[in-house]
Design a protein around this motif. Structure first.
Motif, mmCIF file in Angstrom:
data_model
loop_
_atom_site.group_PDB
_atom_site.id
_atom_site.type_symbol
_atom_site.label_atom_id
_atom_site.label_comp_id
_atom_site.label_asym_id
_atom_site.label_seq_id
_atom_site.Cartn_x
_atom_site.Cartn_y
_atom_site.Cartn_z
ATOM 1 N N LEU A 70 0.829 -1.196 0.000
ATOM 2 C CA LEU A 70 0.000 0.000 0.000
ATOM 3 C C LEU A 70 0.871 1.257 0.000
ATOM 4 N N MET A 126 -7.474 2.082 -4.034
ATOM 5 C CA MET A 126 -7.388 1.690 -2.631
ATOM 6 C C MET A 126 -8.579 0.841 -2.224
ATOM 7 N N TYR A 128 -7.854 -2.535 -3.779
ATOM 8 C CA TYR A 128 -6.715 -3.145 -3.103
ATOM 9 C C TYR A 128 -7.118 -3.653 -1.721
ATOM 10 N N CYS A 129 -7.801 -2.826 -0.954
ATOM 11 C CA CYS A 129 -8.204 -3.225 0.395
ATOM 12 C C CYS A 129 -9.213 -4.355 0.354
#
Length: 124
Positions: free
Chosen positions: A4, A114, A117-118
């Protein structure tokens, strides 16, 4: 966590470069000259290691770590890794007036990445 951080740096650093480059034409030229030097540095390391691998008749896949761990390849390649997105951002938003629009688009893209990704980290 490190993935990240790398993702955020890969998105933030080119935008900082755009912000600085829009303020000074000299900085833009410095970015370009630095990119050329980095390109030739990384290419020279790769060419030299490929030549050495062929000269010793070894398998390239077993010798790949020689140039991947070489600082003369690693650091210039890292700069090129942020320079290319910088060029893309500059080509999309080359006028100073459009900087705010570029910034808004960038943060929208970061937000979407994000979330994806999360979500992927949560399910894996």
């Amino acid at each position: 966590m490190m993935k990240l951080l790398f993702l955020l740096l890969l998105l933030i650093i080119p935008l900082i470069m755009v912000f600085v480059a829009l303020r000074s034409r000299m900085v833009t030229r410095i970015f370009h000259v630095l990119a050329l030097l980095c390109f030739y540095s990384a290419a020279t390391v790769i060419a030299g290691d490929v030549y050495a691998t062929n000269a010793h008749m070894t398998t390239f896949t077993t010798e790949i770590h020689h140039f991947l761990l070489n600082g003369w390849f690693l650091y210039p390649s890292a700069y090129l890794g942020v320079y290319v997105p910088y060029l893309l951002w500059m080509s999309l938003f080359s006028k100073k007036v459009e900087y705010i629009r570029a910034l808004a688009l960038h943060f929208a893209i970061v937000h979407c990445i994000m979330i994806i990704y999360c979500d992927n980290d949560y399910h894996s």
